[in-house]
Design a protein around this motif. Structure first.
Motif, PDB file in Angstrom:
ATOM      1  N   UNK A  97       0.835  -1.207   0.000  1.00  0.00           N
ATOM      2  CA  UNK A  97       0.000   0.000   0.000  1.00  0.00           C
ATOM      3  C   UNK A  97       0.865   1.250   0.000  1.00  0.00           C
ATOM      4  N   UNK A  98       1.948   1.233   0.740  1.00  0.00           N
ATOM      5  CA  UNK A  98       2.854   2.381   0.795  1.00  0.00           C
ATOM      6  C   UNK A  98       3.474   2.622  -0.578  1.00  0.00           C
ATOM      7  N   UNK A  99       3.922   1.550  -1.231  1.00  0.00           N
ATOM      8  CA  UNK A  99       4.511   1.691  -2.552  1.00  0.00           C
ATOM      9  C   UNK A  99       3.479   2.169  -3.571  1.00  0.00           C
ATOM     10  N   UNK A 100       2.276   1.632  -3.471  1.00  0.00           N
ATOM     11  CA  UNK A 100       1.210   2.058  -4.387  1.00  0.00           C
ATOM     12  C   UNK A 100       0.942   3.550  -4.233  1.00  0.00           C
ATOM     13  N   UNK A 101       0.924   4.017  -2.992  1.00  0.00           N
ATOM     14  CA  UNK A 101       0.714   5.448  -2.737  1.00  0.00           C
ATOM     15  C   UNK A 101       1.877   6.270  -3.287  1.00  0.00           C
ATOM     16  N   UNK A 102       3.097   5.781  -3.145  1.00  0.00           N
ATOM     17  CA  UNK A 102       4.261   6.481  -3.702  1.00  0.00           C
ATOM     18  C   UNK A 102       4.177   6.553  -5.221  1.00  0.00           C
ATOM     19  N   UNK A 103       3.761   5.454  -5.855  1.00  0.00           N
ATOM     20  CA  UNK A 103       3.604   5.445  -7.308  1.00  0.00           C
ATOM     21  C   UNK A 103       2.486   6.392  -7.748  1.00  0.00           C
ATOM     22  N   UNK A 104       1.406   6.424  -6.985  1.00  0.00           N
ATOM     23  CA  UNK A 104       0.302   7.330  -7.303  1.00  0.00           C
ATOM     24  C   UNK A 104       0.763   8.777  -7.216  1.00  0.00           C
ATOM     25  N   UNK A 105       1.535   9.104  -6.175  1.00  0.00           N
ATOM     26  CA  UNK A 105       2.062  10.474  -6.038  1.00  0.00           C
ATOM     27  C   UNK A 105       2.998  10.816  -7.195  1.00  0.00           C
ATOM     28  N   UNK A 106       3.836   9.865  -7.585  1.00  0.00           N
ATOM     29  CA  UNK A 106       4.752  10.099  -8.711  1.00  0.00           C
ATOM     30  C   UNK A 106       3.958  10.335  -9.994  1.00  0.00           C
ATOM     31  N   UNK A 107       2.923   9.521 -10.221  1.00  0.00           N
ATOM     32  CA  UNK A 107       2.101   9.680 -11.420  1.00  0.00           C
ATOM     33  C   UNK A 107       1.407  11.038 -11.433  1.00  0.00           C
ATOM     34  N   UNK A 108       0.882  11.446 -10.291  1.00  0.00           N
ATOM     35  CA  UNK A 108       0.214  12.744 -10.211  1.00  0.00           C
ATOM     36  C   UNK A 108       1.202  13.885 -10.456  1.00  0.00           C
ATOM     37  N   UNK A 109       2.400  13.767  -9.905  1.00  0.00           N
ATOM     38  CA  UNK A 109       3.414  14.807 -10.114  1.00  0.00           C
ATOM     39  C   UNK A 109       3.791  14.909 -11.586  1.00  0.00           C
ATOM     40  N   UNK A 110       3.927  13.763 -12.251  1.00  0.00           N
ATOM     41  CA  UNK A 110       4.238  13.785 -13.687  1.00  0.00           C
ATOM     42  C   UNK A 110       3.092  14.408 -14.480  1.00  0.00           C
TER      43      UNK A 110
END
Length: 158
Positions: A97-110
């Motif tokens: 879940x933590x990694x998924x949230x990190x990936x979601x934040x990265x996607x949103x930033x991009x």
């Protein structure tokens, strides 16, 4: 030759850590590389617009054409299936879940970085945020010194 040999060495080194290999075979001169069968792989036969569907001893290949775009949608679908853990190859990794949230934040930033009209400074900040999100998943953190040197070139007045 030195730079090409070094690039090939680094590519082989990185490939050893890949979750899946995308093995591309030239359909006009098909030759199956050795040692690939031990790895999860998506097999791609390119030049389908010229060579057609060649017979090879490989499981369920995707026939593509870099010229016409034929088969690219199927390749994307197979890659998506792999990352979701379904399909013939299936993912070898699980995302917490933590990694998924990190990936979601990265996607949103991009996504924010791609917006038209953003100043270069804001784009740089969003790219930095995306790198940090990806680093939280991969374990590869970019040093603050390197980020500073890269992003200071984006800022006006520096």
């Amino acid at each position: 030759e030195g730079a090409d040999a070094e690039a090939a060495r680094r590519a082989r080194e990185e490939a050893e850590h890949a979750d899946v290999w995308v093995v591309v075979i030239d359909g006009a001169a098909p030759e199956v590389p050795e040692g690939v069968g031990e790895r999860p792989a998506i097999w791609v036969v390119n030049k389908a617009d010229v060579a057609g569907r060649v017979e090879l001893p490989i499981p369920d290949p995707v026939f593509t054409s870099a010229v016409t775009g034929q088969g690219i949608g199927e390749l994307r679908r197979r890659l998506s299936e792999f990352s979701a853990g379904s399909g013939a190859v299936g993912a070898r990794f699980a995302v917490s879940l933590r990694q998924r949230e990190s990936l979601r934040r990265a996607e949103q930033a991009l996504g924010r970085a791609r917006r038209r009209g953003l100043g270069i400074e804001l784009v740089a900040l969003e790219l930095r945020a995306a790198l940090e999100g990806l680093g939280a998943v991969t374990g590869r953190q970019v040093s603050e010194d390197l980020l500073t040197r890269v992003f200071e070139r984006f800022c006006v007045g520096k």
